[in-house]
Design a protein around this motif. Structure first.
Motif, PDB file in Angstrom:
ATOM      1  N   TYR A 194     -85.491  10.616 -31.968  1.00 12.88           N
ATOM      2  CA  TYR A 194     -84.201  11.287 -31.784  1.00 12.88           C
ATOM      3  C   TYR A 194     -84.351  12.801 -31.590  1.00 12.88           C
ATOM      4  N   CYS A 195     -83.458  13.388 -30.789  1.00 14.56           N
ATOM      5  CA  CYS A 195     -83.390  14.845 -30.662  1.00 14.56           C
ATOM      6  C   CYS A 195     -81.967  15.260 -31.006  1.00 14.56           C
ATOM      7  N   HIS A 196     -81.814  16.170 -31.964  1.00 15.62           N
ATOM      8  CA  HIS A 196     -80.462  16.464 -32.460  1.00 15.62           C
ATOM      9  C   HIS A 196     -79.654  17.315 -31.482  1.00 15.62           C
ATOM     10  N   ARG A 197     -80.332  18.018 -30.558  1.00 12.47           N
ATOM     11  CA  ARG A 197     -79.590  18.895 -29.644  1.00 12.47           C
ATOM     12  C   ARG A 197     -78.945  18.098 -28.521  1.00 12.47           C
ATOM     13  N   CYS A 198     -79.700  17.176 -27.902  1.00 11.77           N
ATOM     14  CA  CYS A 198     -79.121  16.415 -26.792  1.00 11.77           C
ATOM     15  C   CYS A 198     -78.705  15.010 -27.209  1.00 11.77           C
ATOM     16  N   GLY A 199     -79.186  14.537 -28.374  1.00 13.90           N
ATOM     17  CA  GLY A 199     -78.786  13.206 -28.840  1.00 13.90           C
ATOM     18  C   GLY A 199     -79.537  12.077 -28.176  1.00 13.90           C
ATOM     19  N   THR A 240     -91.107  18.186 -28.357  1.00 16.91           N
ATOM     20  CA  THR A 240     -90.722  19.197 -27.370  1.00 16.91           C
ATOM     21  C   THR A 240     -89.567  18.651 -26.552  1.00 16.91           C
ATOM     22  N   CYS A 241     -88.370  19.171 -26.866  1.00 13.17           N
ATOM     23  CA  CYS A 241     -87.182  18.749 -26.122  1.00 13.17           C
ATOM     24  C   CYS A 241     -86.142  19.827 -26.377  1.00 13.17           C
ATOM     25  N   CYS A 242     -85.371  20.178 -25.357  1.00 10.54           N
ATOM     26  CA  CYS A 242     -84.307  21.186 -25.506  1.00 10.54           C
ATOM     27  C   CYS A 242     -84.844  22.474 -26.167  1.00 10.54           C
ATOM     28  N   ASP A 243     -85.939  23.010 -25.669  1.00  8.75           N
ATOM     29  CA  ASP A 243     -86.548  24.253 -26.157  1.00  8.75           C
ATOM     30  C   ASP A 243     -87.033  24.183 -27.598  1.00  8.75           C
TER      31      ASP A 243
HETATM   32 ZN   LIG Z   1     -83.263  17.121 -26.598  1.00  7.29          ZN
END
Ligand SMILES: [Zn+2]
Length: 499
Positions: free
Chosen positions: A434-439, A452-455
């Motif tokens: 999971y990535c909390h910034r883009c979901g 490494t996702c969304c900076d």
């Molecule tokens: Zn992300």
């Protein structure tokens, strides 16, 4: 008599034993093994007859039907029908809770070599132990119990401290009186002395704490240390175990809630203010070396067995390209007639190494748990199915590090300090993806240790632990508090990166 249900804890005391004492103890442990086998033989006969009975089969059918139905009333009715059938069959075949006690007692009084070595209370506790394993077998919880082979019994206990093995800690004496002087037998007293800790350190504090409590009952443990056998006294005290004073002080302050992520070689914890990563084993390199040595000894042992027992193997030849390879396979169901002294020596060395490995692991687990409890309040743990890891591709690492044992220890100790422990379902949440910034949820390769996702450029495990710490079960759904995660990362950007 059923055991009391008050809280209890154990403490081990070393025993001072002379050569004569050790001989006597060895004889008593062997007698216990014989007694166990006799009781088990009779119990298995009864169990086989019980399982063949038609009423038991009918009751089982009713019970499995109750398991399948979804209607609560019908389920209850079916169960109520089945239970009397089970009870009647148990009564018929004498498989109730205390029905094995009489077999042990009878056999003991008929066999003089057992009568002088084992007392009546210890006999009862041996019978109870057999009953427990038989009960599990009848209920389908465990497999068919095995007979005890020579020197396989590791502990003997007495159900109370009034009869059988009696410990008097004021005098520092254990008295195990197997039989009174009658029926032509001599009285057989075995008196052992307990060794106390006179040093001025924490171990002495722990011992002093134990000695201030009431003794419930005790058992004598036998442990093989290479060629030597050590006997220890394990006393069960009434009360709660010793708590380290510094931990107690720390735990009285309000500590943060931490999320836990368990990995193959280390345990990662993260809260909104801090992150920790600790290895499972303090001396991981030494452990790997020891494990290699164990493997080497195993190969050596199988080579000596092969060379001394050539008749027990079948030889096959197969061609692989231009080469011809000969393989040796052990014949099924054959006992090795020639066991060399060298083999026994190697076996002893291997057992000693394995004991050291296990002891080192337990020690490091305790150290890790104490380190963690200095900083952790409530815990949220990602519930991992370790068995699946062990069966798939990480068998060696799991076997060496025992993460499930560490988790159990951490949970138990945390609950002692009244901390809440919650398990997060990894199948529903998939927090490692999971990535909390883009979901989004994207699977990472095992070699990829960075998120490494969304900076974001964070350590994968510490980030997962942070997500676990901010996950809650609300309204039948697992929800991640994205704002809190974002705030934690902005406030402490360096904490969640691997040093
Ligand atoms: Zn992300």
């Amino acid at each position: 008599m059923s055991k009391s249900k008050t809280a209890s804890f154990i403490h081990n005391f070393p025993l001072i034993t002379s050569y004569k004492n050790r001989k006597e103890l060895e004889a008593r442990f062997n007698a216990a093994q014989q007694l166990k086998n006799v009781v088990l033989q009779e119990a298995l006969k009864r169990a086989d007859r019980y399982l063949q009975d038609e009423t038991v089969k009918e009751a089982k059918r009713l019970y499995s039907k109750a398991h399948r139905t979804k209607d609560k009333n019908e389920k209850q009715q079916l169960k109520e029908k089945a239970i009397p059938l089970f009870n009647a069959a148990r009564k018929k075949y004498q498989l109730e809770k205390y029905s094995l006690d009489s077999i042990g007692g009878q056999h003991r009084s008929n066999a003089p070599h057992l009568y002088t070595h084992i007392d009546s209370q210890t006999t009862k506790s041996i019978c109870q132990r057999v009953m427990k394993s038989i009960n599990g077998y009848l209920l389908g919880k465990n497999g068919r119990p095995h007979f005890a082979y020579k020197e396989s019994i590791q502990s003997i206990e007495s159900p109370t401290n009034g009869q059988g093995i009696i410990v008097n800690l004021e005098k520092g004496i254990v008295n195990w009186n197997a039989c009174r002087k009658h029926l032509g037998h001599k009285s057989s007293n075995l008196i052992l002395h307990v060794k106390f800790d006179n040093r001025n350190n924490r171990a002495a504090d722990v011992e002093a704490h134990a000695l201030a409590h009431r003794v419930k009952y005790c058992r004598i443990l036998k442990k093989q240390h290479g060629r030597f056998t050590n006997y220890t006294l394990q006393v069960v005290f009434e009360g709660t175990p010793y708590e380290r004073s510094e931990l107690k002080e720390k735990q009285q302050q309000r500590l943060d809630c931490y999320g836990v992520d368990m990995n193959m070689h280390h345990i990662d914890l993260a809260s909104n203010n801090d992150a920790i990563s600790l290895p499972y084993c303090r001396s991981a390199v030494a452990h790997v070396e020891m494990e290699k040595e164990v493997k080497r000894l195993q190969r050596k042992m199988s080579r000596t067995l092969f060379l001394n027992n050539l008749d027990c193997y079948t030889t096959r030849e197969k061609t692989k390209g231009r080469q011809t390879i000969t393989t040796h396979q052990r014949k099924k169901g054959i006992k090795f007639p020639n066991i060399s002294h060298n083999y026994l020596k190697l076996k002893c060395r291997k057992a000693n190494l394995q004991r050291k490995l296990a002891a080192g692991r337990t020690d490091s687990h305790g150290y890790t748990v104490n380190q963690l409890l200095k900083v952790c309040g409530d815990l949220k743990i990602e519930k991992v199915w370790y068995r699946a890891w062990q069966c798939s591709r990480y068998g060696r690492a799991i076997g060496l590090n025992a993460p499930a044992t560490l988790e159990a220890k951490l949970v138990r100790r945390a609950e002692q300090f009244d901390n809440n422990v919650m398990f997060v379902d990894p199948f529903k949440t998939a927090l490692s993806q999971y990535c909390h910034r883009c979901g989004n949820k994207t699977q990472k390769k095992l070699s990829n240790r960075v998120h490494t996702c969304c900076d974001l450029n964070l350590d994968r495990d510490l980030y997962t632990a942070l997500l676990v710490a901010n996950t809650d079960f609300i309204g039948g759904e697992w929800l991640v508090d994205n704002d809190m995660v974002e705030q934690a990362i902005i406030e402490h950007p360096e904490k969640y990166k691997r040093k």
